[in-house]
Design a protein around this motif. Structure first.
Motif, mmCIF file in Angstrom:
data_model
loop_
_atom_site.group_PDB
_atom_site.id
_atom_site.type_symbol
_atom_site.label_atom_id
_atom_site.label_comp_id
_atom_site.label_asym_id
_atom_site.label_seq_id
_atom_site.Cartn_x
_atom_site.Cartn_y
_atom_site.Cartn_z
ATOM 1 N N GLN A 144 0.876 -1.171 0.000
ATOM 2 C CA GLN A 144 0.000 0.000 0.000
ATOM 3 C C GLN A 144 0.911 1.218 0.000
ATOM 4 O OE1 GLN A 144 -2.648 0.373 3.358
ATOM 5 N NE2 GLN A 144 -4.269 1.078 1.997
ATOM 6 N N LEU A 145 0.839 1.989 -1.075
ATOM 7 C CA LEU A 145 1.773 3.088 -1.283
ATOM 8 C C LEU A 145 1.175 4.418 -0.851
ATOM 9 C CD1 LEU A 145 2.988 2.131 -4.870
ATOM 10 C CD2 LEU A 145 4.007 1.501 -2.686
ATOM 11 N N GLU A 146 2.059 5.307 -0.432
ATOM 12 C CA GLU A 146 1.663 6.680 -0.121
ATOM 13 C C GLU A 146 1.277 7.369 -1.434
ATOM 14 O OE1 GLU A 146 1.353 7.986 2.845
ATOM 15 O OE2 GLU A 146 2.169 6.253 3.915
ATOM 16 N N PRO A 147 0.485 8.440 -1.364
ATOM 17 C CA PRO A 147 -0.017 9.067 -2.594
ATOM 18 C C PRO A 147 1.058 9.614 -3.530
ATOM 19 C CG PRO A 147 -1.211 9.880 -0.685
ATOM 20 C CD PRO A 147 -0.107 9.024 -0.167
ATOM 21 N N ASP A 148 2.197 10.026 -3.003
ATOM 22 C CA ASP A 148 3.195 10.669 -3.857
ATOM 23 C C ASP A 148 4.300 9.733 -4.344
ATOM 24 O OD1 ASP A 148 4.108 10.299 -1.316
ATOM 25 O OD2 ASP A 148 5.293 12.132 -1.253
ATOM 26 N N VAL A 149 4.134 8.426 -4.178
ATOM 27 C CA VAL A 149 5.169 7.461 -4.560
ATOM 28 C C VAL A 149 4.863 6.891 -5.945
ATOM 29 C CG1 VAL A 149 6.229 5.254 -3.968
ATOM 30 C CG2 VAL A 149 5.632 6.864 -2.173
ATOM 31 N N ALA A 150 5.880 6.829 -6.765
ATOM 32 C CA ALA A 150 5.728 6.234 -8.095
ATOM 33 C C ALA A 150 5.740 4.710 -7.962
ATOM 34 C CB ALA A 150 6.860 6.682 -8.999
ATOM 35 N N PRO A 151 4.780 4.016 -8.560
ATOM 36 C CA PRO A 151 4.740 2.554 -8.462
ATOM 37 C C PRO A 151 5.995 1.883 -9.000
ATOM 38 C CG PRO A 151 2.668 3.388 -9.334
ATOM 39 C CD PRO A 151 3.609 4.546 -9.258
ATOM 40 N N GLU A 152 6.572 2.446 -10.053
ATOM 41 C CA GLU A 152 7.782 1.864 -10.633
ATOM 42 C C GLU A 152 8.928 1.877 -9.619
ATOM 43 O OE1 GLU A 152 10.977 2.761 -14.190
ATOM 44 O OE2 GLU A 152 9.060 3.812 -14.176
ATOM 45 N N ALA A 153 9.074 2.982 -8.899
ATOM 46 C CA ALA A 153 10.147 3.079 -7.896
ATOM 47 C C ALA A 153 9.905 2.109 -6.740
ATOM 48 C CB ALA A 153 10.236 4.508 -7.375
ATOM 49 N N ALA A 154 8.654 1.973 -6.310
ATOM 50 C CA ALA A 154 8.340 1.055 -5.215
ATOM 51 C C ALA A 154 8.610 -0.391 -5.631
ATOM 52 C CB ALA A 154 6.885 1.223 -4.788
ATOM 53 N N LEU A 155 8.249 -0.736 -6.851
ATOM 54 C CA LEU A 155 8.486 -2.092 -7.343
ATOM 55 C C LEU A 155 9.979 -2.362 -7.497
ATOM 56 C CD1 LEU A 155 7.189 -4.700 -8.318
ATOM 57 C CD2 LEU A 155 7.101 -3.715 -10.604
ATOM 58 N N ARG A 156 10.722 -1.398 -7.993
ATOM 59 C CA ARG A 156 12.172 -1.556 -8.146
ATOM 60 C C ARG A 156 12.834 -1.731 -6.771
ATOM 61 N NH1 ARG A 156 13.102 2.679 -11.016
ATOM 62 N NH2 ARG A 156 13.415 4.013 -9.213
ATOM 63 N N ASP A 157 12.430 -0.915 -5.783
ATOM 64 C CA ASP A 157 12.997 -1.040 -4.439
ATOM 65 C C ASP A 157 12.659 -2.388 -3.813
ATOM 66 O OD1 ASP A 157 14.065 1.465 -4.678
ATOM 67 O OD2 ASP A 157 12.526 2.468 -3.457
ATOM 68 N N LEU A 158 11.433 -2.857 -4.016
ATOM 69 C CA LEU A 158 11.042 -4.157 -3.467
ATOM 70 C C LEU A 158 11.882 -5.270 -4.088
ATOM 71 C CD1 LEU A 158 8.934 -5.826 -1.769
ATOM 72 C CD2 LEU A 158 7.715 -6.098 -3.916
ATOM 73 N N THR A 159 12.078 -5.206 -5.392
ATOM 74 C CA THR A 159 12.858 -6.239 -6.073
ATOM 75 C C THR A 159 14.317 -6.195 -5.647
ATOM 76 O OG1 THR A 159 11.399 -6.067 -7.977
ATOM 77 C CG2 THR A 159 13.504 -7.143 -8.338
ATOM 78 N N ASN A 160 14.895 -5.000 -5.595
ATOM 79 C CA ASN A 160 16.321 -4.878 -5.282
ATOM 80 C C ASN A 160 16.635 -5.077 -3.810
ATOM 81 O OD1 ASN A 160 16.829 -4.357 -7.958
ATOM 82 N ND2 ASN A 160 16.779 -2.142 -7.716
ATOM 83 N N GLN A 161 15.704 -4.806 -2.929
ATOM 84 C CA GLN A 161 15.993 -4.896 -1.496
ATOM 85 C C GLN A 161 15.349 -6.121 -0.853
ATOM 86 O OE1 GLN A 161 14.827 -1.136 0.151
ATOM 87 N NE2 GLN A 161 16.121 0.015 -1.252
ATOM 88 N N ALA A 162 14.037 -6.084 -0.646
ATOM 89 C CA ALA A 162 13.369 -7.119 0.148
ATOM 90 C C ALA A 162 13.427 -8.495 -0.513
ATOM 91 C CB ALA A 162 11.919 -6.716 0.405
ATOM 92 N N LEU A 163 13.078 -8.580 -1.796
ATOM 93 C CA LEU A 163 13.066 -9.884 -2.453
ATOM 94 C C LEU A 163 14.471 -10.453 -2.639
ATOM 95 C CD1 LEU A 163 10.267 -9.348 -5.120
ATOM 96 C CD2 LEU A 163 10.158 -10.719 -3.042
ATOM 97 N N THR A 164 15.420 -9.600 -2.974
ATOM 98 C CA THR A 164 16.805 -10.064 -3.109
ATOM 99 C C THR A 164 17.353 -10.526 -1.767
ATOM 100 O OG1 THR A 164 17.140 -8.536 -4.935
ATOM 101 C CG2 THR A 164 19.112 -9.399 -3.867
#
Length: 192
Positions: A144-164
């Motif tokens: 669940q994203l904050e209103p000013d966050v770009a979905p692409e950036a959130a997905l990239r951060d999730l892939t590069n940080q949490a999932l990795t």
């Protein structure tokens, strides 16, 4: 696939019961019976003695009835066990590197994934659920994203940080993920 089978079976059973129940109710209240109705009036019994004993002497009757009931019973049993089966993965097999393997609790990996994803910048709430098999887990993540966050950036951060991080810490060769993104509902800002 099981969800589709459930919907189709429930829709067919509901349609059949609604049609039969509505017809019985309508005929019982005095409406003329439909053309496909098996009886003529509201005081007819469901099975007359002649109808109950008509096929009794035929050699194929009882094996056919018992076979059909057995198939129906087995399909019902399969459907019931599919409903009661656990949807979450309880443990993951981890290669320890020395030819042995260890078991990692699925809830522990889900908790770590959820915490890592929730700590990302712009993520209001996160949830992760493990699915798949013990040797080939898959993860489903809701962010669940904050209103000013770009979905692409959130997905990239999730892939590069949490999932990795989760894939590396569990020594998994791959960790497929399905990510669902939603945004936090907020009131419109007033411009003056």
């Amino acid at each position: 696939m099981l969800g589709t089978v459930n919907r189709v079976l429930m829709a067919l059973a509901g349609l059949l019961l609604l049609t039969l129940g509505g017809s019985v109710l309508a005929v019982g209240l005095g409406a003329p019976p439909p053309s496909w109705w098996i009886h003529n009036g509201r005081h007819d019994v469901l099975l007359t003695p002649a109808e109950r004993t008509h096929w009794r002497d035929a050699g194929w009757w009882w094996p056919t009835v018992l076979g059909a009931l057995a198939v129906l019973f087995l399909l019902s049993l399969w459907w019931l066990t599919a409903q009661l089966r656990r949807r979450r993965l309880t443990e993951v097999v981890v290669d320890t590197g020395d030819g042995e393997s260890a078991l990692l609790r699925g809830r522990a990996l889900e908790t770590v994934l959820t915490a890592d994803a929730a700590h990302q910048e712009g993520v209001s709430h996160a949830q992760a659920v493990l699915r798949g098999t013990r040797t080939a887990p898959e993860v489903r993540v809701w962010l669940q994203l904050e209103p000013d966050v770009a979905p692409e950036a959130a997905l990239r951060d999730l892939t590069n940080q949490a999932l990795t991080h989760a894939r590396n810490s569990a020594a998994l060769p791959r960790l497929p993920a399905e990510v669902r993104l939603t945004s936090v509902k907020h009131r419109a800002e007033r411009v003056t």
